[in-house]
Design a protein around this motif. Sequence first.
Motif, PDB file in Angstrom:
ATOM      1  N   HIS A  75      -0.165 -37.426  58.288  1.00  0.00           N
ATOM      2  CA  HIS A  75      -0.412 -35.985  58.484  1.00  0.00           C
ATOM      3  C   HIS A  75      -1.385 -35.436  57.448  1.00  0.00           C
ATOM      4  N   LEU A  76      -2.405 -36.217  57.147  1.00  0.00           N
ATOM      5  CA  LEU A  76      -3.419 -35.762  56.190  1.00  0.00           C
ATOM      6  C   LEU A  76      -4.711 -35.448  56.941  1.00  0.00           C
ATOM      7  N   CYS A  77      -5.373 -34.355  56.546  1.00  0.00           N
ATOM      8  CA  CYS A  77      -6.606 -33.942  57.224  1.00  0.00           C
ATOM      9  C   CYS A  77      -7.835 -34.508  56.516  1.00  0.00           C
ATOM     10  N   ALA A  78      -8.892 -34.662  57.299  1.00  0.00           N
ATOM     11  CA  ALA A  78     -10.179 -35.063  56.709  1.00  0.00           C
ATOM     12  C   ALA A  78     -10.732 -33.887  55.923  1.00  0.00           C
ATOM     13  N   ASN A  79     -11.466 -34.180  54.848  1.00  0.00           N
ATOM     14  CA  ASN A  79     -12.216 -33.115  54.164  1.00  0.00           C
ATOM     15  C   ASN A  79     -13.710 -33.291  54.433  1.00  0.00           C
ATOM     16  N   VAL A  80     -14.494 -32.317  54.000  1.00  0.00           N
ATOM     17  CA  VAL A  80     -15.917 -32.278  54.369  1.00  0.00           C
ATOM     18  C   VAL A  80     -16.675 -33.545  53.952  1.00  0.00           C
ATOM     19  N   ASP A  81     -16.201 -34.201  52.880  1.00  0.00           N
ATOM     20  CA  ASP A  81     -16.934 -35.360  52.374  1.00  0.00           C
ATOM     21  C   ASP A  81     -16.898 -36.565  53.315  1.00  0.00           C
ATOM     22  N   LEU A  82     -15.869 -36.625  54.179  1.00  0.00           N
ATOM     23  CA  LEU A  82     -15.802 -37.747  55.126  1.00  0.00           C
ATOM     24  C   LEU A  82     -17.034 -37.717  56.043  1.00  0.00           C
ATOM     25  N   PRO A 128     -14.733 -39.286  41.692  1.00  0.00           N
ATOM     26  CA  PRO A 128     -14.475 -39.569  43.114  1.00  0.00           C
ATOM     27  C   PRO A 128     -13.368 -38.726  43.744  1.00  0.00           C
ATOM     28  N   LEU A 129     -12.541 -38.050  42.948  1.00  0.00           N
ATOM     29  CA  LEU A 129     -11.557 -37.161  43.573  1.00  0.00           C
ATOM     30  C   LEU A 129     -12.182 -35.815  43.926  1.00  0.00           C
ATOM     31  N   HIS A 130     -13.401 -35.592  43.452  1.00  0.00           N
ATOM     32  CA  HIS A 130     -14.113 -34.334  43.742  1.00  0.00           C
ATOM     33  C   HIS A 130     -15.422 -34.702  44.451  1.00  0.00           C
ATOM     34  N   GLY A 180     -17.721 -36.894  43.928  1.00  0.00           N
ATOM     35  CA  GLY A 180     -18.010 -38.326  44.084  1.00  0.00           C
ATOM     36  C   GLY A 180     -17.423 -38.922  45.349  1.00  0.00           C
ATOM     37  N   ALA A 181     -16.508 -38.182  46.011  1.00  0.00           N
ATOM     38  CA  ALA A 181     -15.862 -38.711  47.223  1.00  0.00           C
ATOM     39  C   ALA A 181     -16.878 -38.952  48.343  1.00  0.00           C
ATOM     40  N   ASN A 182     -17.976 -38.178  48.383  1.00  0.00           N
ATOM     41  CA  ASN A 182     -18.895 -38.389  49.513  1.00  0.00           C
ATOM     42  C   ASN A 182     -19.708 -39.685  49.377  1.00  0.00           C
ATOM     43  N   GLU A 241      -3.173 -47.153  48.839  1.00  0.00           N
ATOM     44  CA  GLU A 241      -4.494 -46.795  48.311  1.00  0.00           C
ATOM     45  C   GLU A 241      -4.897 -45.400  48.768  1.00  0.00           C
ATOM     46  N   LYS A 242      -5.674 -44.704  47.931  1.00  0.00           N
ATOM     47  CA  LYS A 242      -6.221 -43.391  48.290  1.00  0.00           C
ATOM     48  C   LYS A 242      -7.406 -43.599  49.223  1.00  0.00           C
ATOM     49  N   ILE A 243      -7.463 -42.820  50.279  1.00  0.00           N
ATOM     50  CA  ILE A 243      -8.551 -42.942  51.249  1.00  0.00           C
ATOM     51  C   ILE A 243      -9.541 -41.810  51.013  1.00  0.00           C
ATOM     52  N   MET A 244     -10.756 -42.178  50.694  1.00  0.00           N
ATOM     53  CA  MET A 244     -11.766 -41.169  50.366  1.00  0.00           C
ATOM     54  C   MET A 244     -12.111 -40.318  51.594  1.00  0.00           C
ATOM     55  N   GLY A 245     -12.325 -39.028  51.356  1.00  0.00           N
ATOM     56  CA  GLY A 245     -12.668 -38.134  52.466  1.00  0.00           C
ATOM     57  C   GLY A 245     -11.449 -37.573  53.182  1.00  0.00           C
ATOM     58  N   PHE A 246     -10.258 -37.838  52.633  1.00  0.00           N
ATOM     59  CA  PHE A 246      -9.022 -37.282  53.214  1.00  0.00           C
ATOM     60  C   PHE A 246      -8.221 -36.549  52.148  1.00  0.00           C
ATOM     61  N   GLY A 247      -7.492 -35.529  52.591  1.00  0.00           N
ATOM     62  CA  GLY A 247      -6.620 -34.782  51.682  1.00  0.00           C
ATOM     63  C   GLY A 247      -7.378 -33.651  51.002  1.00  0.00           C
ATOM     64  N   HIS A 248      -6.644 -32.656  50.604  1.00  0.00           N
ATOM     65  CA  HIS A 248      -7.253 -31.526  49.885  1.00  0.00           C
ATOM     66  C   HIS A 248      -6.151 -30.762  49.164  1.00  0.00           C
ATOM     67  N   ARG A 249      -6.464 -30.256  47.986  1.00  0.00           N
ATOM     68  CA  ARG A 249      -5.468 -29.509  47.219  1.00  0.00           C
ATOM     69  C   ARG A 249      -5.069 -28.202  47.917  1.00  0.00           C
ATOM     70  N   VAL A 250      -6.010 -27.551  48.580  1.00  0.00           N
ATOM     71  CA  VAL A 250      -5.704 -26.239  49.182  1.00  0.00           C
ATOM     72  C   VAL A 250      -5.496 -26.340  50.698  1.00  0.00           C
TER      73      VAL A 250
HETATM   74  N1  COA Z   1      -5.295 -40.995  50.808  1.00  0.00           N
HETATM   75  C1  COA Z   1      -4.025 -41.387  50.844  1.00  0.00           C
HETATM   76  N2  COA Z   1      -3.008 -40.600  50.484  1.00  0.00           N
HETATM   77  C2  COA Z   1      -3.322 -39.366  50.064  1.00  0.00           C
HETATM   78  C3  COA Z   1      -4.628 -38.898  50.006  1.00  0.00           C
HETATM   79  C4  COA Z   1      -5.647 -39.763  50.405  1.00  0.00           C
HETATM   80  N3  COA Z   1      -6.914 -39.385  50.365  1.00  0.00           N
HETATM   81  N4  COA Z   1      -4.640 -37.619  49.571  1.00  0.00           N
HETATM   82  C5  COA Z   1      -3.367 -37.298  49.336  1.00  0.00           C
HETATM   83  N5  COA Z   1      -2.573 -38.355  49.645  1.00  0.00           N
HETATM   84  C6  COA Z   1      -1.127 -38.405  49.556  1.00  0.00           C
HETATM   85  C7  COA Z   1      -0.689 -38.516  48.121  1.00  0.00           C
HETATM   86  O1  COA Z   1      -0.620 -39.836  47.689  1.00  0.00           O
HETATM   87  C8  COA Z   1       0.650 -37.851  48.183  1.00  0.00           C
HETATM   88  O2  COA Z   1       1.565 -38.740  48.753  1.00  0.00           O
HETATM   89  P1  COA Z   1       3.067 -38.848  48.197  1.00  0.00           P
HETATM   90  O3  COA Z   1       3.646 -37.474  48.392  1.00  0.00           O
HETATM   91  O4  COA Z   1       3.665 -39.918  49.041  1.00  0.00           O
HETATM   92  O5  COA Z   1       2.922 -39.205  46.760  1.00  0.00           O
HETATM   93  C9  COA Z   1       0.452 -36.747  49.188  1.00  0.00           C
HETATM   94  O6  COA Z   1      -0.621 -37.169  50.021  1.00  0.00           O
HETATM   95  C10 COA Z   1       0.103 -35.409  48.553  1.00  0.00           C
HETATM   96  O7  COA Z   1      -1.126 -35.517  47.889  1.00  0.00           O
HETATM   97  P2  COA Z   1      -1.414 -34.973  46.434  1.00  0.00           P
HETATM   98  O8  COA Z   1      -1.722 -36.125  45.552  1.00  0.00           O
HETATM   99  O9  COA Z   1      -0.364 -34.019  46.001  1.00  0.00           O
HETATM  100  O10 COA Z   1      -2.732 -34.172  46.648  1.00  0.00           O
HETATM  101  P3  COA Z   1      -3.543 -33.506  45.500  1.00  0.00           P
HETATM  102  O11 COA Z   1      -3.665 -32.082  45.853  1.00  0.00           O
HETATM  103  O12 COA Z   1      -3.023 -33.806  44.156  1.00  0.00           O
HETATM  104  O13 COA Z   1      -4.950 -34.253  45.618  1.00  0.00           O
HETATM  105  C11 COA Z   1      -7.066 -34.844  46.405  1.00  0.00           C
HETATM  106  C12 COA Z   1      -5.997 -33.772  46.385  1.00  0.00           C
HETATM  107  C13 COA Z   1      -8.283 -34.273  47.104  1.00  0.00           C
HETATM  108  C14 COA Z   1      -7.440 -35.245  44.977  1.00  0.00           C
HETATM  109  C15 COA Z   1      -6.513 -36.072  47.169  1.00  0.00           C
HETATM  110  O14 COA Z   1      -6.214 -35.689  48.480  1.00  0.00           O
HETATM  111  C16 COA Z   1      -7.481 -37.230  47.144  1.00  0.00           C
HETATM  112  O15 COA Z   1      -7.484 -38.006  46.195  1.00  0.00           O
HETATM  113  N6  COA Z   1      -8.347 -37.376  48.194  1.00  0.00           N
HETATM  114  C17 COA Z   1      -9.330 -38.426  48.213  1.00  0.00           C
HETATM  115  C18 COA Z   1     -10.567 -38.012  47.435  1.00  0.00           C
HETATM  116  C19 COA Z   1     -11.366 -36.971  48.169  1.00  0.00           C
HETATM  117  O16 COA Z   1     -11.662 -37.093  49.342  1.00  0.00           O
HETATM  118  N7  COA Z   1     -11.778 -35.942  47.415  1.00  0.00           N
HETATM  119  C20 COA Z   1     -12.595 -34.860  47.949  1.00  0.00           C
HETATM  120  C21 COA Z   1     -11.806 -33.602  48.038  1.00  0.00           C
HETATM  121  S1  COA Z   1     -12.715 -32.332  48.864  1.00  0.00           S
END
Ligand code: COA
Length: 396
Positions: A308-315, A222-224, A226-228, A256-265
């Motif tokens: 200040h987290l952006c949506a990713n394509v899976d949302l 689900p972090l990759h 599976g998020a969609n 809690e982690k919110i699916m469809g938000f955040g991205h490593r790059v």
């Molecule tokens: N929901 C809530 N908080 C989030 C978040 C999310 N989806 N994504 C990142 N954050 C928070 C982290 O908890 C962290 O907070 P902190 O600094 O207070 O601890 C901060 O944002 C930085 O995030 P980080 O964990 O360093 O990002 P990462 O690069 O390790 O992880 C993902 C990237 C994609 C794994 C992560 O954003 C995530 O789990 N997203 C949800 C799953 C998802 O949509 N995956 C598809 C990716 S295309």
Amino acid sequence: MRAKTTTEYSPGLAGVIAGETAICWVDPNAGLMYRGYDIHEVAEQASFEEVAYLLLNGELPSVDQLGKFARSLAAERDLPRPIMNMFRLMPKRRHPMDMLRTGVSMLAAFDPELNDNSHAANIRKSIRLIARVSTLITDGWRILQGEEPIPDKADLTHAGNFFYKLTAQVPQDWQIRMLDTIFILYADHEFNASTFAARVTASTLADIYAAVTSACGTLKGPLHGGANEESMKMLEEIGTPDRAESWLKKKLAANEKIMGFGHRVYKKGDSRVPVMREIGRDLGKRTGKEQWVAICDKLEETMEREKHLCANVDLYAAPVFTMLGFPAELNTPIFAAARVAGWCAHVVEQHDHNRLIRPRSLYVGPEMRPYPGSASDGAQDRQSRNSRGSRTPSEL
Ligand code: COA
């Protein structure tokens, strides 16, 4: 005595350059290029077949090359019968990603070029894999539903056939075009986790099927990919746009982690979101289900303000697949049907310029200590021996 590291440690390999690639570039400032072409231009003008060719071969095909490539894909679409039988033998409660991973692994045994890692053989195997990963998903899904797989239609494109073989309905042109665009958006994304897994496997000189099997297993999480699927569960739980803000605040308060938000790059937005969002709006109007994108909009607005987290394509992919009529369990397999083109291109590139991928770890276990003797001596003996004092490594 901890092992000393000479290089900087980066948890999760964040920011680490782990290899070179000429296939794809992800710009942290919301950009994406396939072999030098902007994803937005490609998504608007190309077909998935053209993009798969581009990723594999480095250049766009001529009309003749494209025709030949499309015919090769069509010719490789059918699955060996034993794979269908294997699907029928699997337990009823299984996820289509597990079927796909098992199917790819089994396909290896039917490829006469399995252990030939030359460039030419890898390209031929890539065409087979791109064709058959789609069929593993469509036919596997029909078998899972207790239905018979249906043969493909020669006059439909790769995306058109995916639609048709899954639903048994001939899709309309606009549906084919949409799925084509979605496949293009998902086709590659440089060193994402599943592609990296494929490259690690390929770097041992294991074959392309082993690499794509690793990739399928990695995509499921689900972090990759599976998020969609998880995003759709979230949108269904929220239900209506007016509930989105309070729902999100509650989840964030609970950490809690919110699916469809955040991205490593991407830190300033996912390059694929604007195109996927537009497809979602269009589908919302066509299907009368405009609430899904409205919920996503509200979530985006609230997430920007709160974290200040952006949506990713899976949302946005999640409601798009739902409005196209696909069940949520198929969201990640649809991603795989497209990403297999990228996985294969990366395996070809890895084998062409191979160096084993083998990083180091930072040791955080116990300091060096004397071995207390065999377990068969008994714990009592071990204790008394320990109390008599221990030998340092130099005494051994
Ligand atoms: N929901 C809530 N908080 C989030 C978040 C999310 N989806 N994504 C990142 N954050 C928070 C982290 O908890 C962290 O907070 P902190 O600094 O207070 O601890 C901060 O944002 C930085 O995030 P980080 O964990 O360093 O990002 P990462 O690069 O390790 O992880 C993902 C990237 C994609 C794994 C992560 O954003 C995530 O789990 N997203 C949800 C799953 C998802 O949509 N995956 C598809 C990716 S295309």
